[in-house]
Design a protein around this motif. Structure first.
Motif, mmCIF file in Angstrom:
data_model
loop_
_atom_site.group_PDB
_atom_site.id
_atom_site.type_symbol
_atom_site.label_atom_id
_atom_site.label_comp_id
_atom_site.label_asym_id
_atom_site.label_seq_id
_atom_site.Cartn_x
_atom_site.Cartn_y
_atom_site.Cartn_z
ATOM 1 N N GLU A 143 1.904 6.330 -14.190
ATOM 2 C CA GLU A 143 2.829 5.329 -13.652
ATOM 3 C C GLU A 143 2.854 5.631 -12.158
ATOM 4 N N SER A 144 2.634 4.608 -11.321
ATOM 5 C CA SER A 144 2.322 4.908 -9.914
ATOM 6 C C SER A 144 3.280 4.300 -8.889
ATOM 7 N N HIS A 145 4.277 3.511 -9.348
ATOM 8 C CA HIS A 145 5.087 2.807 -8.344
ATOM 9 C C HIS A 145 6.461 3.461 -8.160
ATOM 10 N N SER B 269 -3.955 13.352 -7.534
ATOM 11 C CA SER B 269 -2.539 13.401 -7.187
ATOM 12 C C SER B 269 -2.285 12.750 -5.826
ATOM 13 N N THR B 270 -1.103 12.975 -5.328
ATOM 14 C CA THR B 270 -0.615 12.190 -4.198
ATOM 15 C C THR B 270 -0.008 13.068 -3.107
ATOM 16 N N ASP B 271 0.023 12.542 -1.892
ATOM 17 C CA ASP B 271 0.675 13.283 -0.794
ATOM 18 C C ASP B 271 2.201 13.289 -0.949
ATOM 19 N N GLU B 272 2.726 12.420 -1.843
ATOM 20 C CA GLU B 272 4.193 12.326 -1.969
ATOM 21 C C GLU B 272 4.807 13.605 -2.531
ATOM 22 N N PRO C 67 11.581 10.229 -8.394
ATOM 23 C CA PRO C 67 11.147 10.607 -9.744
ATOM 24 C C PRO C 67 9.623 10.522 -9.895
ATOM 25 N N TYR C 68 9.000 9.528 -9.255
ATOM 26 C CA TYR C 68 7.524 9.444 -9.292
ATOM 27 C C TYR C 68 6.908 10.706 -8.699
ATOM 28 N N ALA C 69 7.340 11.055 -7.477
ATOM 29 C CA ALA C 69 6.743 12.216 -6.800
ATOM 30 C C ALA C 69 6.998 13.492 -7.596
ATOM 31 N N SER D 143 -3.348 10.146 0.392
ATOM 32 C CA SER D 143 -2.360 9.278 1.039
ATOM 33 C C SER D 143 -2.428 7.856 0.465
ATOM 34 N N ASN D 144 -1.714 6.924 1.086
ATOM 35 C CA ASN D 144 -1.614 5.540 0.579
ATOM 36 C C ASN D 144 -2.959 4.822 0.600
ATOM 37 N N ASN D 145 -3.339 4.296 -0.547
ATOM 38 C CA ASN D 145 -4.586 3.525 -0.658
ATOM 39 C C ASN D 145 -4.303 2.030 -0.530
ATOM 40 N N ASP E 139 17.275 -0.779 1.895
ATOM 41 C CA ASP E 139 16.250 0.266 1.833
ATOM 42 C C ASP E 139 16.071 0.807 0.418
ATOM 43 N N ARG E 140 14.915 1.435 0.202
ATOM 44 C CA ARG E 140 14.636 2.180 -1.041
ATOM 45 C C ARG E 140 15.509 3.438 -1.035
ATOM 46 N N PRO E 141 16.227 3.726 -2.135
ATOM 47 C CA PRO E 141 17.029 4.959 -2.147
ATOM 48 C C PRO E 141 16.121 6.184 -1.980
ATOM 49 N N GLY E 142 16.540 7.103 -1.109
ATOM 50 C CA GLY E 142 15.759 8.335 -0.898
ATOM 51 C C GLY E 142 14.419 8.105 -0.226
ATOM 52 N N HIS E 143 14.280 6.988 0.473
ATOM 53 C CA HIS E 143 13.001 6.569 1.069
ATOM 54 C C HIS E 143 12.421 7.638 2.001
ATOM 55 N N ASP E 144 11.265 8.188 1.657
ATOM 56 C CA ASP E 144 10.620 9.194 2.522
ATOM 57 C C ASP E 144 10.259 8.552 3.862
ATOM 58 N N ASN F 114 13.627 -5.898 -8.935
ATOM 59 C CA ASN F 114 13.594 -5.044 -7.745
ATOM 60 C C ASN F 114 14.195 -5.711 -6.524
ATOM 61 N N TYR F 115 13.959 -7.005 -6.354
ATOM 62 C CA TYR F 115 14.318 -7.620 -5.072
ATOM 63 C C TYR F 115 15.654 -8.340 -5.069
ATOM 64 N N GLU F 116 16.131 -8.776 -6.233
ATOM 65 C CA GLU F 116 17.448 -9.425 -6.237
ATOM 66 C C GLU F 116 18.503 -8.436 -5.786
HETATM 67 O O1 DAU Z 1 1.398 8.160 -0.543
HETATM 68 C C1 DAU Z 1 0.700 7.903 -1.714
HETATM 69 C C2 DAU Z 1 1.498 6.958 -2.581
HETATM 70 O O2 DAU Z 1 1.421 5.675 -1.968
HETATM 71 C C3 DAU Z 1 1.008 6.879 -4.028
HETATM 72 O O3 DAU Z 1 1.168 8.134 -4.629
HETATM 73 C C4 DAU Z 1 1.780 5.819 -4.815
HETATM 74 O O4 DAU Z 1 1.241 5.689 -6.115
HETATM 75 C C5 DAU Z 1 1.643 4.496 -4.084
HETATM 76 O O5 DAU Z 1 2.415 3.514 -4.734
HETATM 77 C C6 DAU Z 1 2.101 4.639 -2.630
HETATM 78 O O6 DAU Z 1 3.536 4.888 -2.573
HETATM 79 P P1 DAU Z 1 4.463 4.159 -1.474
HETATM 80 O O7 DAU Z 1 5.844 4.178 -1.958
HETATM 81 O O8 DAU Z 1 4.186 4.705 -0.110
HETATM 82 O O9 DAU Z 1 3.803 2.677 -1.544
HETATM 83 P P2 DAU Z 1 4.461 1.208 -1.537
HETATM 84 O O10 DAU Z 1 3.322 0.254 -1.385
HETATM 85 O O11 DAU Z 1 5.411 1.023 -2.648
HETATM 86 O O12 DAU Z 1 5.290 1.227 -0.179
HETATM 87 C C7 DAU Z 1 4.677 1.498 1.068
HETATM 88 C C8 DAU Z 1 5.785 1.505 2.116
HETATM 89 O O13 DAU Z 1 6.273 0.165 2.265
HETATM 90 C C9 DAU Z 1 6.972 2.349 1.744
HETATM 91 O O14 DAU Z 1 7.501 2.960 2.919
HETATM 92 C C10 DAU Z 1 7.991 1.345 1.182
HETATM 93 C C11 DAU Z 1 7.678 0.079 1.969
HETATM 94 N N1 DAU Z 1 7.893 -1.197 1.248
HETATM 95 C C12 DAU Z 1 7.375 -1.326 -0.012
HETATM 96 C C13 DAU Z 1 7.567 -2.500 -0.720
HETATM 97 C C14 DAU Z 1 7.005 -2.644 -2.119
HETATM 98 C C15 DAU Z 1 8.557 -2.231 1.859
HETATM 99 O O15 DAU Z 1 9.005 -2.107 3.029
HETATM 100 N N2 DAU Z 1 8.749 -3.394 1.160
HETATM 101 C C16 DAU Z 1 8.304 -3.566 -0.114
HETATM 102 O O16 DAU Z 1 8.523 -4.648 -0.704
#
Ligand code: DAU
Ligand code: NAD
Length: 355
Positions: free
Chosen positions: A82-84, A131-134, A157-159, A186-188, A287-292, A347-349
Protein backbone atom coordinates in the motif's frame (compact mmCIF):
# COMPACT_ATOMS: atom_id res chain seq x y z
CA UNK A 1 13.84 -16.35 -13.66
CA UNK A 2 12.91 -13.75 -11.07
CA UNK A 3 9.83 -13.36 -8.89
CA UNK A 4 8.46 -9.82 -8.77
CA UNK A 5 5.64 -8.81 -6.43
CA UNK A 6 3.41 -5.80 -7.06
CA UNK A 7 4.34 -5.87 -10.74
CA UNK A 8 0.94 -4.55 -11.88
CA UNK A 9 1.36 -1.29 -9.95
CA UNK A 10 3.05 1.90 -11.05
CA UNK A 11 6.75 1.17 -10.45
CA UNK A 12 6.42 -2.62 -10.60
CA UNK A 13 4.87 -2.58 -14.07
CA UNK A 14 7.50 -0.15 -15.36
CA UNK A 15 10.11 -2.49 -13.88
CA UNK A 16 8.66 -5.62 -15.54
CA UNK A 17 8.44 -3.83 -18.90
CA UNK A 18 12.02 -2.56 -18.62
CA UNK A 19 13.30 -5.95 -17.43
CA UNK A 20 11.84 -7.78 -20.43
CA UNK A 21 12.92 -5.02 -22.84
CA UNK A 22 16.53 -5.33 -21.66
CA UNK A 23 16.80 -9.12 -21.52
CA UNK A 24 15.03 -12.43 -21.85
CA UNK A 25 15.00 -13.69 -18.29
CA UNK A 26 11.38 -14.56 -17.44
CA UNK A 27 9.40 -12.87 -14.67
CA UNK A 28 6.76 -14.37 -12.41
CA UNK A 29 4.60 -11.44 -11.35
CA UNK A 30 2.58 -11.88 -8.13
CA UNK A 31 0.05 -9.10 -7.60
CA UNK A 32 -3.20 -8.91 -5.68
CA UNK A 33 -4.65 -6.35 -8.11
CA UNK A 34 -5.82 -3.90 -5.47
CA UNK A 35 -7.26 -0.58 -6.67
CA UNK A 36 -3.66 0.37 -7.57
CA UNK A 37 -2.86 -2.73 -9.62
CA UNK A 38 -3.82 -2.73 -13.27
CA UNK A 39 -3.13 -5.45 -15.82
CA UNK A 40 -3.59 -2.92 -18.62
CA UNK A 41 -0.16 -1.59 -17.67
CA UNK A 42 1.18 -4.90 -18.98
CA UNK A 43 -0.94 -5.07 -22.15
CA UNK A 44 2.15 -5.01 -24.34
CA UNK A 45 3.24 -8.33 -22.78
CA UNK A 46 0.06 -10.23 -23.74
CA UNK A 47 1.06 -13.58 -25.21
CA UNK A 48 4.68 -13.12 -24.11
CA UNK A 49 5.74 -16.41 -22.49
CA UNK A 50 8.45 -14.61 -20.51
CA UNK A 51 5.80 -12.98 -18.30
CA UNK A 52 3.78 -15.20 -15.96
CA UNK A 53 1.12 -13.30 -14.05
CA UNK A 54 -0.30 -14.72 -10.80
CA UNK A 55 -3.14 -12.95 -9.00
CA UNK A 56 -2.55 -13.35 -5.29
CA UNK A 57 -1.49 -11.90 -1.98
CA UNK A 58 2.10 -11.60 -0.72
CA UNK A 59 0.63 -12.39 2.70
CA UNK A 60 -0.45 -15.89 1.58
CA UNK A 61 2.24 -18.30 2.87
CA UNK A 62 1.09 -21.32 0.84
CA UNK A 63 0.94 -19.43 -2.43
CA UNK A 64 4.35 -17.78 -2.02
CA UNK A 65 6.00 -21.08 -1.01
CA UNK A 66 4.39 -22.80 -3.99
CA UNK A 67 5.60 -20.13 -6.44
CA UNK A 68 9.15 -20.37 -5.13
CA UNK A 69 9.11 -24.19 -5.31
CA UNK A 70 7.58 -24.27 -8.77
CA UNK A 71 9.62 -21.53 -10.48
CA UNK A 72 12.92 -21.67 -8.54
CA UNK A 73 13.66 -17.94 -9.02
CA UNK A 74 17.17 -16.59 -8.54
CA UNK A 75 15.76 -13.42 -6.97
CA UNK A 76 12.64 -11.98 -5.38
CA UNK A 77 11.97 -8.25 -5.85
CA UNK A 78 9.25 -6.93 -3.56
CA UNK A 79 7.35 -3.91 -4.89
CA UNK A 80 3.98 -4.95 -3.45
CA UNK A 81 2.69 -2.42 -0.95
CA UNK A 82 0.00 0.00 0.00
CA UNK A 83 1.80 3.13 -1.18
CA UNK A 84 -0.29 6.26 -0.61
CA UNK A 85 0.41 8.36 2.49
CA UNK A 86 -3.07 9.97 2.59
CA UNK A 87 -4.74 6.55 2.49
CA UNK A 88 -2.53 5.41 5.36
CA UNK A 89 -3.81 8.35 7.39
CA UNK A 90 -7.47 7.56 6.69
CA UNK A 91 -7.03 3.76 7.09
CA UNK A 92 -3.71 2.38 8.34
CA UNK A 93 -4.76 -1.28 8.90
CA UNK A 94 -4.14 -2.48 5.35
CA UNK A 95 -0.67 -0.87 5.47
CA UNK A 96 0.22 -2.93 8.51
CA UNK A 97 -1.11 -6.09 6.89
CA UNK A 98 0.48 -5.81 3.46
CA UNK A 99 3.58 -3.74 4.10
CA UNK A 100 4.64 -5.31 7.38
CA UNK A 101 3.05 -8.75 7.56
CA UNK A 102 3.17 -9.33 3.82
CA UNK A 103 6.89 -8.51 3.72
CA UNK A 104 7.44 -10.76 6.72
CA UNK A 105 5.64 -13.57 4.94
CA UNK A 106 7.85 -13.12 1.85
CA UNK A 107 10.96 -13.17 4.04
CA UNK A 108 9.86 -16.37 5.78
CA UNK A 109 9.07 -18.10 2.49
CA UNK A 110 12.34 -16.88 0.93
CA UNK A 111 14.32 -18.10 3.93
CA UNK A 112 12.83 -21.60 3.73
CA UNK A 113 13.42 -21.71 -0.04
CA UNK A 114 16.98 -20.36 0.23
CA UNK A 115 17.81 -22.82 3.03
CA UNK A 116 17.03 -25.63 0.60
CA UNK A 117 19.29 -24.28 -2.16
CA UNK A 118 22.93 -25.29 -2.63
CA UNK A 119 26.04 -24.07 -4.43
CA UNK A 120 25.71 -21.16 -6.83
CA UNK A 121 21.91 -21.13 -6.61
CA UNK A 122 22.26 -20.44 -2.89
CA UNK A 123 25.11 -17.91 -3.04
CA UNK A 124 23.53 -16.10 -5.99
CA UNK A 125 20.01 -15.76 -4.55
CA UNK A 126 18.85 -12.22 -3.67
CA UNK A 127 15.84 -10.80 -1.80
CA UNK A 128 15.42 -7.16 -2.83
CA UNK A 129 13.11 -4.96 -0.78
CA UNK A 130 11.91 -1.84 -2.58
CA UNK A 131 11.62 0.84 0.08
CA UNK A 132 11.28 4.57 0.36
CA UNK A 133 13.11 7.68 1.56
CA UNK A 134 10.09 8.42 3.81
CA UNK A 135 11.50 6.03 6.44
CA UNK A 136 14.10 8.69 7.28
CA UNK A 137 11.51 11.27 8.32
CA UNK A 138 11.56 14.98 7.54
CA UNK A 139 14.47 17.36 6.83
CA UNK A 140 14.77 21.06 7.60
CA UNK A 141 15.71 23.34 4.71
CA UNK A 142 19.43 23.34 5.50
CA UNK A 143 19.83 19.69 6.63
CA UNK A 144 22.11 17.39 4.65
CA UNK A 145 20.26 14.89 2.40
CA UNK A 146 19.42 11.39 3.69
CA UNK A 147 22.27 8.89 3.62
CA UNK A 148 22.02 5.14 4.15
CA UNK A 149 23.25 5.75 7.71
CA UNK A 150 20.57 8.34 8.56
CA UNK A 151 18.52 7.17 11.56
CA UNK A 152 14.99 6.00 10.78
CA UNK A 153 12.27 8.44 11.93
CA UNK A 154 9.08 7.57 10.01
CA UNK A 155 6.21 10.01 10.49
CA UNK A 156 3.16 8.58 8.70
CA UNK A 157 1.56 5.15 9.13
CA UNK A 158 2.76 4.40 5.57
CA UNK A 159 6.36 5.36 6.37
CA UNK A 160 6.25 3.45 9.66
CA UNK A 161 5.00 0.32 7.90
CA UNK A 162 7.79 0.53 5.32
CA UNK A 163 10.34 1.15 8.09
CA UNK A 164 9.13 -1.92 9.99
CA UNK A 165 9.55 -4.06 6.87
CA UNK A 166 13.06 -2.67 6.29
CA UNK A 167 13.99 -3.65 9.84
CA UNK A 168 12.75 -7.20 9.26
CA UNK A 169 14.79 -7.40 6.06
CA UNK A 170 17.86 -6.24 7.94
CA UNK A 171 17.22 -8.80 10.69
CA UNK A 172 16.80 -11.66 8.21
CA UNK A 173 20.21 -10.88 6.77
CA UNK A 174 21.88 -10.39 10.13
CA UNK A 175 20.31 -13.40 11.85
CA UNK A 176 19.80 -15.96 9.10
CA UNK A 177 22.30 -14.75 6.49
CA UNK A 178 19.54 -14.30 3.86
CA UNK A 179 21.21 -12.34 1.01
CA UNK A 180 19.04 -9.24 1.12
CA UNK A 181 19.26 -5.85 -0.59
CA UNK A 182 17.24 -2.77 0.30
CA UNK A 183 16.70 0.30 -1.86
CA UNK A 184 15.31 3.55 -0.43
CA UNK A 185 14.08 5.74 -3.24
CA UNK A 186 12.67 9.24 -3.54
CA UNK A 187 9.40 10.31 -5.26
CA UNK A 188 8.83 8.64 -8.63
CA UNK A 189 6.77 9.95 -11.53
CA UNK A 190 6.05 8.77 -15.08
CA UNK A 191 3.67 6.50 -17.04
CA UNK A 192 1.07 4.34 -15.25
CA UNK A 193 1.08 6.25 -11.95
CA UNK A 194 -2.30 6.02 -10.26
CA UNK A 195 -3.91 9.49 -10.19
CA UNK A 196 -4.16 9.69 -6.40
CA UNK A 197 -0.50 10.86 -6.43
CA UNK A 198 0.41 14.51 -6.92
CA UNK A 199 1.69 14.56 -10.51
CA UNK A 200 -1.02 12.56 -12.32
CA UNK A 201 -3.66 14.15 -10.10
CA UNK A 202 -2.58 17.63 -11.17
CA UNK A 203 -2.56 16.62 -14.85
CA UNK A 204 -6.02 15.03 -14.73
CA UNK A 205 -7.65 17.76 -12.65
CA UNK A 206 -6.17 20.46 -14.89
CA UNK A 207 -7.44 18.73 -18.04
CA UNK A 208 -10.89 18.36 -16.48
CA UNK A 209 -10.93 22.05 -15.44
CA UNK A 210 -11.15 21.03 -11.75
CA UNK A 211 -9.36 22.71 -8.83
CA UNK A 212 -5.73 21.61 -8.40
CA UNK A 213 -5.38 20.91 -4.64
CA UNK A 214 -2.09 22.03 -3.10
CA UNK A 215 -1.64 21.03 0.53
CA UNK A 216 -0.64 23.67 3.09
CA UNK A 217 1.64 26.40 1.76
CA UNK A 218 2.86 24.31 -1.20
CA UNK A 219 6.46 24.62 -0.05
CA UNK A 220 7.03 21.00 1.00
CA UNK A 221 9.99 19.65 -0.92
CA UNK A 222 10.36 16.27 -2.62
CA UNK A 223 13.23 14.83 -4.69
CA UNK A 224 11.71 13.72 -8.01
CA UNK A 225 12.97 10.76 -10.05
CA UNK A 226 11.67 9.53 -13.39
CA UNK A 227 10.37 5.98 -12.88
CA UNK A 228 12.61 4.38 -15.55
CA UNK A 229 15.61 5.60 -13.59
CA UNK A 230 14.34 4.00 -10.39
CA UNK A 231 13.90 0.73 -12.32
CA UNK A 232 17.42 0.89 -13.76
CA UNK A 233 18.76 1.58 -10.24
CA UNK A 234 16.99 -1.52 -8.90
CA UNK A 235 18.34 -3.64 -11.76
CA UNK A 236 21.84 -2.41 -11.00
CA UNK A 237 21.52 -3.12 -7.26
CA UNK A 238 20.20 -6.60 -8.04
CA UNK A 239 23.12 -7.18 -10.39
CA UNK A 240 25.98 -5.88 -8.27
CA UNK A 241 24.76 -4.73 -4.84
CA UNK A 242 26.45 -6.30 -1.83
CA UNK A 243 24.18 -8.59 0.22
CA UNK A 244 22.97 -7.00 3.42
CA UNK A 245 23.49 -3.48 2.06
CA UNK A 246 21.13 -0.57 1.66
CA UNK A 247 21.24 1.77 -1.36
CA UNK A 248 19.56 5.16 -1.55
CA UNK A 249 18.22 6.09 -4.99
CA UNK A 250 17.35 9.67 -5.86
CA UNK A 251 16.96 12.12 -8.70
CA UNK A 252 19.08 14.98 -7.40
CA UNK A 253 16.05 17.06 -8.22
CA UNK A 254 14.56 18.76 -5.17
CA UNK A 255 11.46 20.83 -5.89
CA UNK A 256 8.80 22.55 -3.81
CA UNK A 257 5.33 21.17 -4.59
CA UNK A 258 4.13 24.49 -5.96
CA UNK A 259 7.04 24.52 -8.42
CA UNK A 260 6.10 21.02 -9.60
CA UNK A 261 2.48 22.10 -10.04
CA UNK A 262 3.41 25.27 -11.91
CA UNK A 263 5.77 23.34 -14.19
CA UNK A 264 2.97 20.88 -15.02
CA UNK A 265 0.55 23.74 -15.73
CA UNK A 266 3.09 25.38 -18.06
CA UNK A 267 3.82 22.14 -19.97
CA UNK A 268 0.09 21.43 -20.29
CA UNK A 269 -0.49 24.98 -21.52
CA UNK A 270 2.01 24.35 -24.28
CA UNK A 271 0.83 20.89 -25.29
CA UNK A 272 -2.94 21.35 -24.75
CA UNK A 273 -3.69 25.09 -24.77
CA UNK A 274 -6.81 26.09 -22.82
CA UNK A 275 -8.92 29.26 -22.68
CA UNK A 276 -7.69 30.10 -19.15
CA UNK A 277 -4.17 29.37 -17.83
CA UNK A 278 -4.17 26.00 -16.01
CA UNK A 279 -2.40 27.67 -13.07
CA UNK A 280 -5.62 29.60 -12.36
CA UNK A 281 -7.04 26.27 -11.09
CA UNK A 282 -4.48 26.04 -8.26
CA UNK A 283 -6.30 25.88 -4.94
CA UNK A 284 -4.53 25.79 -1.55
CA UNK A 285 -6.27 23.30 0.75
CA UNK A 286 -5.98 21.98 4.29
CA UNK A 287 -2.61 20.37 4.88
CA UNK A 288 -1.87 16.65 5.26
CA UNK A 289 -1.62 15.83 8.99
CA UNK A 290 2.03 15.34 9.98
CA UNK A 291 3.12 16.43 6.48
CA UNK A 292 6.89 15.89 6.11
CA UNK A 293 8.50 19.14 5.09
CA UNK A 294 11.41 18.02 2.98
CA UNK A 295 12.96 14.84 1.58
CA UNK A 296 16.35 14.78 -0.14
CA UNK A 297 18.55 11.85 -1.11
CA UNK A 298 22.30 11.56 -1.14
CA UNK A 299 22.76 8.96 -3.90
CA UNK A 300 26.57 8.96 -3.60
CA UNK A 301 26.76 5.30 -2.54
CA UNK A 302 24.95 3.80 -5.53
CA UNK A 303 26.79 6.19 -7.86
CA UNK A 304 30.23 5.48 -6.37
CA UNK A 305 29.88 1.72 -5.79
CA UNK A 306 27.65 0.69 -8.67
CA UNK A 307 28.08 3.50 -11.20
CA UNK A 308 24.33 4.25 -11.36
CA UNK A 309 23.03 7.71 -12.26
CA UNK A 310 19.62 8.93 -13.45
CA UNK A 311 19.40 9.33 -17.23
CA UNK A 312 16.43 11.74 -17.19
CA UNK A 313 16.27 15.28 -15.82
CA UNK A 314 13.23 16.93 -14.24
CA UNK A 315 12.22 19.05 -17.25
CA UNK A 316 12.53 16.14 -19.70
CA UNK A 317 10.79 13.68 -17.38
CA UNK A 318 7.90 16.07 -16.73
CA UNK A 319 7.33 16.65 -20.43
CA UNK A 320 7.42 12.91 -21.20
CA UNK A 321 4.96 12.29 -18.37
CA UNK A 322 2.48 14.93 -19.52
CA UNK A 323 2.76 13.60 -23.07
CA UNK A 324 2.06 10.07 -21.82
CA UNK A 325 -1.10 11.10 -19.93
CA UNK A 326 -2.33 13.08 -22.93
CA UNK A 327 -1.77 10.09 -25.22
CA UNK A 328 -3.37 7.59 -22.83
CA UNK A 329 -6.74 9.12 -22.06
CA UNK A 330 -8.42 5.69 -22.14
CA UNK A 331 -6.10 4.35 -19.41
CA UNK A 332 -6.82 7.33 -17.20
CA UNK A 333 -10.56 7.17 -17.92
CA UNK A 334 -10.60 3.54 -16.84
CA UNK A 335 -8.64 4.01 -13.60
CA UNK A 336 -10.47 7.22 -12.68
CA UNK A 337 -13.85 5.56 -12.39
CA UNK A 338 -15.47 3.77 -9.44
CA UNK A 339 -13.18 3.43 -6.46
CA UNK A 340 -11.14 6.46 -7.48
CA UNK A 341 -14.16 8.77 -7.27
CA UNK A 342 -14.95 7.49 -3.78
CA UNK A 343 -11.35 8.13 -2.74
CA UNK A 344 -11.39 11.66 -4.15
CA UNK A 345 -14.54 12.43 -2.18
CA UNK A 346 -13.17 10.90 1.04
CA UNK A 347 -9.82 12.70 0.85
CA UNK A 348 -10.69 16.08 -0.59
CA UNK A 349 -14.11 16.93 0.83
CA UNK A 350 -12.56 16.98 4.30
CA UNK A 351 -9.93 19.39 3.00
CA UNK A 352 -12.50 21.84 1.73
CA UNK A 353 -11.62 21.15 -1.91
CA UNK A 354 -13.96 20.14 -4.69
CA UNK A 355 -13.09 16.56 -5.73
O1 DAU B 1 9.22 9.78 -1.15
C1 DAU B 1 8.80 8.56 -1.68
C2 DAU B 1 7.30 8.44 -1.55
O2 DAU B 1 6.73 9.33 -2.50
C3 DAU B 1 6.77 7.02 -1.77
O3 DAU B 1 7.29 6.19 -0.77
C4 DAU B 1 5.25 6.99 -1.73
O4 DAU B 1 4.78 5.70 -2.04
C5 DAU B 1 4.73 7.97 -2.77
O5 DAU B 1 3.33 8.03 -2.71
C6 DAU B 1 5.33 9.36 -2.54
O6 DAU B 1 4.82 9.93 -1.30
P1 DAU B 1 4.38 11.48 -1.20
O7 DAU B 1 3.47 11.62 -0.07
O8 DAU B 1 5.58 12.36 -1.26
O9 DAU B 1 3.62 11.60 -2.63
P2 DAU B 1 2.25 12.33 -3.05
O10 DAU B 1 2.21 12.28 -4.54
O11 DAU B 1 1.10 11.83 -2.29
O12 DAU B 1 2.52 13.83 -2.60
C7 DAU B 1 3.64 14.56 -3.07
C8 DAU B 1 3.61 15.92 -2.37
O13 DAU B 1 2.49 16.66 -2.86
C9 DAU B 1 3.44 15.83 -0.88
O14 DAU B 1 4.19 16.86 -0.25
C10 DAU B 1 1.94 16.07 -0.65
C11 DAU B 1 1.58 17.01 -1.80
N1 DAU B 1 0.21 16.87 -2.34
C12 DAU B 1 -0.25 15.62 -2.64
C13 DAU B 1 -1.53 15.45 -3.13
C14 DAU B 1 -2.05 14.07 -3.46
C15 DAU B 1 -0.56 17.99 -2.57
O15 DAU B 1 -0.11 19.14 -2.31
N2 DAU B 1 -1.83 17.83 -3.06
C16 DAU B 1 -2.36 16.61 -3.33
O16 DAU B 1 -3.53 16.52 -3.76
P1 NAD C 1 1.38 1.20 -6.33
O1 NAD C 1 0.43 1.48 -5.22
O2 NAD C 1 1.20 1.87 -7.63
O3 NAD C 1 1.40 -0.37 -6.64
C1 NAD C 1 1.41 -1.35 -5.63
C2 NAD C 1 1.12 -2.69 -6.27
O4 NAD C 1 1.16 -3.69 -5.22
C3 NAD C 1 -0.27 -2.79 -6.93
O5 NAD C 1 -0.17 -3.44 -8.17
C4 NAD C 1 -1.08 -3.63 -5.95
O6 NAD C 1 -2.10 -4.38 -6.58
C5 NAD C 1 0.00 -4.52 -5.36
N1 NAD C 1 -0.35 -5.01 -4.01
C6 NAD C 1 -0.82 -4.31 -2.96
N2 NAD C 1 -1.03 -5.12 -1.90
C7 NAD C 1 -0.67 -6.37 -2.30
C8 NAD C 1 -0.63 -7.63 -1.65
N3 NAD C 1 -1.03 -7.78 -0.37
N4 NAD C 1 -0.20 -8.70 -2.35
C9 NAD C 1 0.19 -8.57 -3.64
N5 NAD C 1 0.18 -7.40 -4.30
C10 NAD C 1 -0.24 -6.31 -3.64
O7 NAD C 1 2.82 1.48 -5.71
P2 NAD C 1 4.13 2.07 -6.40
O8 NAD C 1 4.09 3.54 -6.35
O9 NAD C 1 4.35 1.36 -7.68
O10 NAD C 1 5.22 1.59 -5.34
C11 NAD C 1 5.85 0.31 -5.46
C12 NAD C 1 6.83 0.14 -4.32
O11 NAD C 1 7.81 1.18 -4.37
C13 NAD C 1 6.18 0.25 -2.93
O12 NAD C 1 6.78 -0.71 -2.09
C14 NAD C 1 6.51 1.67 -2.47
O13 NAD C 1 6.59 1.73 -1.07
C15 NAD C 1 7.86 1.87 -3.13
N6 NAD C 1 8.21 3.28 -3.44
C16 NAD C 1 7.35 4.06 -4.15
C17 NAD C 1 7.74 5.35 -4.52
C18 NAD C 1 6.83 6.25 -5.32
O14 NAD C 1 7.15 7.42 -5.50
N7 NAD C 1 5.72 5.78 -5.85
C19 NAD C 1 9.01 5.83 -4.14
C20 NAD C 1 9.84 5.00 -3.39
C21 NAD C 1 9.45 3.71 -3.07
Amino acid sequence: MILVTGGAGFIGSNFVLQWLAKGDEPVVNLDKLTYAGNLRNLDSLRGDARHIFVKGDIDDPKLVAQLLREHQPRALVNFAAESHVDRSILGPAEFVRTNIHGSFNLLEAARAYWDGLAGEAKSGFRFLQVSTDEVYGSLAATDAPFRETTAYAPNSPYAASKAAADHMVRAYHHTYGLPTLTTNCSNNYGPFQFPEKLIPLVILNALAGKPIPVYGDGKNVRDWLYVDDHCSGIRRVLEAGRPGEVYNIGGNSEKANIEVVQTLCAVLGELRPAAKPYASLISYVKDRPGHDRRYAIDAGKIRGELGWQPAENFAGGMRKTVEWYLANAEWTRQVSSGEYQQWMNANYEARGAAA
